[in-house]
Design a protein around this motif. Structure first.
Motif, PDB file in Angstrom:
ATOM      1  N   ILE A 114       0.571  -0.995  -0.175  1.00 58.44           N
ATOM      2  CA  ILE A 114      -0.272   0.019   0.247  1.00 58.44           C
ATOM      3  C   ILE A 114       0.528   0.918   0.208  1.00 58.44           C
ATOM      4  CG2 ILE A 114      -1.826   0.910   1.486  1.00 58.44           C
ATOM      5  CD1 ILE A 114      -2.586  -1.384   2.255  1.00 58.44           C
ATOM      6  N   ALA A 115       1.592   1.318   0.691  1.00 59.02           N
ATOM      7  CA  ALA A 115       2.864   2.260   1.165  1.00 59.02           C
ATOM      8  C   ALA A 115       3.771   2.399  -0.409  1.00 59.02           C
ATOM      9  CB  ALA A 115       3.864   2.463   1.676  1.00 59.02           C
ATOM     10  N   ARG A 116       3.522   1.451  -1.360  1.00 56.99           N
ATOM     11  CA  ARG A 116       4.336   1.311  -2.392  1.00 56.99           C
ATOM     12  C   ARG A 116       4.028   2.243  -3.985  1.00 56.99           C
ATOM     13  NH1 ARG A 116       9.758   2.328  -5.281  1.00 56.99           N
ATOM     14  NH2 ARG A 116       8.792   0.938  -7.296  1.00 56.99           N
ATOM     15  N   ALA A 117       2.199   1.771  -3.618  1.00 61.99           N
ATOM     16  CA  ALA A 117       0.899   2.702  -4.289  1.00 61.99           C
ATOM     17  C   ALA A 117       1.053   3.641  -4.371  1.00 61.99           C
ATOM     18  CB  ALA A 117      -0.051   1.709  -4.754  1.00 61.99           C
ATOM     19  N   THR A 118       1.347   3.966  -2.741  1.00 61.76           N
ATOM     20  CA  THR A 118       0.588   5.520  -2.444  1.00 61.76           C
ATOM     21  C   THR A 118       1.804   6.235  -2.637  1.00 61.76           C
ATOM     22  OG1 THR A 118      -0.837   5.005  -0.660  1.00 61.76           O
ATOM     23  CG2 THR A 118       0.385   6.898  -0.616  1.00 61.76           C
ATOM     24  N   GLU A 119       3.305   6.155  -2.894  1.00 60.39           N
ATOM     25  CA  GLU A 119       4.204   6.634  -2.894  1.00 60.39           C
ATOM     26  C   GLU A 119       4.238   7.119  -4.724  1.00 60.39           C
ATOM     27  OE1 GLU A 119       8.611   4.504  -3.452  1.00 60.39           O
ATOM     28  OE2 GLU A 119       8.249   5.234  -1.474  1.00 60.39           O
ATOM     29  N   SER A 120       3.850   6.015  -5.675  1.00 56.52           N
ATOM     30  CA  SER A 120       3.873   5.947  -6.421  1.00 56.52           C
ATOM     31  C   SER A 120       3.145   6.156  -7.548  1.00 56.52           C
ATOM     32  CB  SER A 120       4.939   4.235  -7.229  1.00 56.52           C
ATOM     33  OG  SER A 120       3.705   3.125  -6.977  1.00 56.52           O
ATOM     34  N   GLU A 121       2.082   6.082  -7.424  1.00 57.94           N
ATOM     35  CA  GLU A 121       0.164   7.157  -7.351  1.00 57.94           C
ATOM     36  C   GLU A 121      -0.209   6.097  -8.103  1.00 57.94           C
ATOM     37  OE1 GLU A 121       0.654  10.747  -9.033  1.00 57.94           O
ATOM     38  OE2 GLU A 121       1.725  12.080  -6.280  1.00 57.94           O
ATOM     39  N   TYR A 122       0.411   4.382  -8.349  1.00 61.30           N
ATOM     40  CA  TYR A 122      -0.386   3.797  -8.884  1.00 61.30           C
ATOM     41  C   TYR A 122      -1.017   2.812  -8.500  1.00 61.30           C
ATOM     42  CZ  TYR A 122       3.717   3.228 -12.408  1.00 61.30           C
ATOM     43  OH  TYR A 122       4.368   3.819 -13.685  1.00 61.30           O
ATOM     44  N   PRO A 123      -1.992   2.859  -8.441  1.00 67.13           N
ATOM     45  CA  PRO A 123      -3.616   1.592  -7.814  1.00 67.13           C
ATOM     46  C   PRO A 123      -2.932   0.380  -7.199  1.00 67.13           C
ATOM     47  CG  PRO A 123      -4.379   2.240 -10.180  1.00 67.13           C
ATOM     48  CD  PRO A 123      -2.783   2.444 -10.268  1.00 67.13           C
ATOM     49  N   VAL A 124      -3.312   0.400  -6.077  1.00 73.33           N
ATOM     50  CA  VAL A 124      -2.500  -0.369  -5.333  1.00 73.33           C
ATOM     51  C   VAL A 124      -2.930  -2.466  -6.114  1.00 73.33           C
ATOM     52  CG1 VAL A 124      -4.620  -1.730  -3.945  1.00 73.33           C
ATOM     53  CG2 VAL A 124      -2.378  -2.014  -3.345  1.00 73.33           C
ATOM     54  N   GLU A 125      -3.379  -2.914  -6.893  1.00 75.32           N
ATOM     55  CA  GLU A 125      -3.439  -3.767  -7.684  1.00 75.32           C
ATOM     56  C   GLU A 125      -2.408  -4.180  -9.069  1.00 75.32           C
ATOM     57  OE1 GLU A 125      -7.482  -1.180  -9.167  1.00 75.32           O
ATOM     58  OE2 GLU A 125      -5.789  -1.454  -7.559  1.00 75.32           O
ATOM     59  N   ALA A 126      -2.143  -3.053  -8.792  1.00 70.11           N
ATOM     60  CA  ALA A 126      -0.660  -2.815 -10.364  1.00 70.11           C
ATOM     61  C   ALA A 126       0.326  -3.172  -9.821  1.00 70.11           C
ATOM     62  CB  ALA A 126      -1.161  -1.189 -11.333  1.00 70.11           C
ATOM     63  N   VAL A 127       0.482  -2.025  -7.929  1.00 69.48           N
ATOM     64  CA  VAL A 127       1.800  -2.669  -7.467  1.00 69.48           C
ATOM     65  C   VAL A 127       2.070  -4.648  -7.315  1.00 69.48           C
ATOM     66  CG1 VAL A 127       2.872  -2.106  -5.147  1.00 69.48           C
ATOM     67  CG2 VAL A 127       1.655  -0.710  -6.994  1.00 69.48           C
ATOM     68  N   ILE A 128       1.308  -4.397  -6.832  1.00 67.50           N
ATOM     69  CA  ILE A 128       0.846  -6.402  -7.015  1.00 67.50           C
ATOM     70  C   ILE A 128       1.019  -6.694  -7.797  1.00 67.50           C
ATOM     71  CG2 ILE A 128      -0.428  -8.396  -5.918  1.00 67.50           C
ATOM     72  CD1 ILE A 128      -2.231  -6.231  -4.342  1.00 67.50           C
ATOM     73  N   GLU A 129       0.090  -6.982  -9.694  1.00 65.95           N
ATOM     74  CA  GLU A 129       0.687  -7.442 -10.129  1.00 65.95           C
ATOM     75  C   GLU A 129       2.399  -7.286 -10.579  1.00 65.95           C
ATOM     76  OE1 GLU A 129      -0.389  -6.906 -15.218  1.00 65.95           O
ATOM     77  OE2 GLU A 129      -2.008  -5.799 -13.147  1.00 65.95           O
ATOM     78  N   MET A 130       3.081  -5.804 -10.827  1.00 64.02           N
ATOM     79  CA  MET A 130       4.338  -5.903 -11.169  1.00 64.02           C
ATOM     80  C   MET A 130       4.834  -6.944 -10.356  1.00 64.02           C
ATOM     81  SD  MET A 130       4.289  -1.804 -11.507  1.00 64.02           S
ATOM     82  CE  MET A 130       3.573  -0.955 -10.480  1.00 64.02           C
ATOM     83  N   ALA A 131       4.902  -6.724  -8.536  1.00 63.18           N
ATOM     84  CA  ALA A 131       5.539  -8.018  -7.240  1.00 63.18           C
ATOM     85  C   ALA A 131       5.437  -9.266  -8.113  1.00 63.18           C
ATOM     86  CB  ALA A 131       4.933  -7.330  -6.061  1.00 63.18           C
ATOM     87  N   ILE A 132       4.915  -9.649  -8.436  1.00 60.90           N
ATOM     88  CA  ILE A 132       4.233 -11.137  -8.943  1.00 60.90           C
ATOM     89  C   ILE A 132       5.126 -11.165 -10.140  1.00 60.90           C
ATOM     90  CG2 ILE A 132       2.712 -12.751  -9.614  1.00 60.90           C
ATOM     91  CD1 ILE A 132       0.716 -12.341  -8.058  1.00 60.90           C
ATOM     92  N   ALA A 133       4.502 -10.505 -11.217  1.00 61.47           N
ATOM     93  CA  ALA A 133       4.660 -10.447 -12.184  1.00 61.47           C
ATOM     94  C   ALA A 133       6.993 -10.602 -12.823  1.00 61.47           C
ATOM     95  CB  ALA A 133       4.668  -9.429 -13.615  1.00 61.47           C
ATOM     96  N   SER A 134       6.856  -9.417 -11.805  1.00 61.11           N
ATOM     97  CA  SER A 134       8.723  -9.525 -12.514  1.00 61.11           C
ATOM     98  C   SER A 134       9.128 -10.545 -10.992  1.00 61.11           C
ATOM     99  CB  SER A 134       9.165  -8.184 -11.278  1.00 61.11           C
ATOM    100  OG  SER A 134       8.931  -7.830  -9.816  1.00 61.11           O
ATOM    101  N   PHE A 135       8.399 -10.998 -10.109  1.00 61.73           N
ATOM    102  CA  PHE A 135       9.224 -12.341  -9.348  1.00 61.73           C
ATOM    103  C   PHE A 135       9.780 -13.361 -11.015  1.00 61.73           C
ATOM    104  CE2 PHE A 135       8.391 -16.025  -7.264  1.00 61.73           C
ATOM    105  CZ  PHE A 135       9.835 -15.561  -6.066  1.00 61.73           C
TER     106      PHE A 135
END
Length: 79
Positions: A41-62
């Motif tokens: 949630i903090a990363r989403a807030t900091e980057s101004e991306y929706p939290v679902e995009a941040v979760i998706e990026m984390a999974i995909a980049s793994f």
């Protein structure tokens, strides 16, 4: 094929999505440890991306270090 859980009903098949939905992200977040949830949630807030995009990026980049999301994720590439 993807399956959708509907409380008090049967699991139904739905078409695969190329992006994580907000409702799916909420389900994932509620099942994560608090420190991981807070970090996402903090990363989403900091980057101004929706939290679902941040979760998706984390999974995909793994799975693929070159992927930005599910659409361009090729598991094993870039490892």
């Amino acid at each position: 094929m993807r399956f959708k859980y509907q409380p008090n009903s049967k699991v139904t098949q739905v078409e695969p999505l190329e992006q994580l939905s907000a409702s799916d992200a909420a389900i994932i977040l509620e099942r994560l440890p608090e420190k991981i949830r807070a970090a996402l949630i903090a990363r989403a807030t900091e980057s101004e991306y929706p939290v679902e995009a941040v979760i998706e990026m984390a999974i995909a980049s793994f799975l693929d270090t070159e992927a930005l999301g599910f659409a361009d994720c090729k598991p094993g590439r870039g490892q």
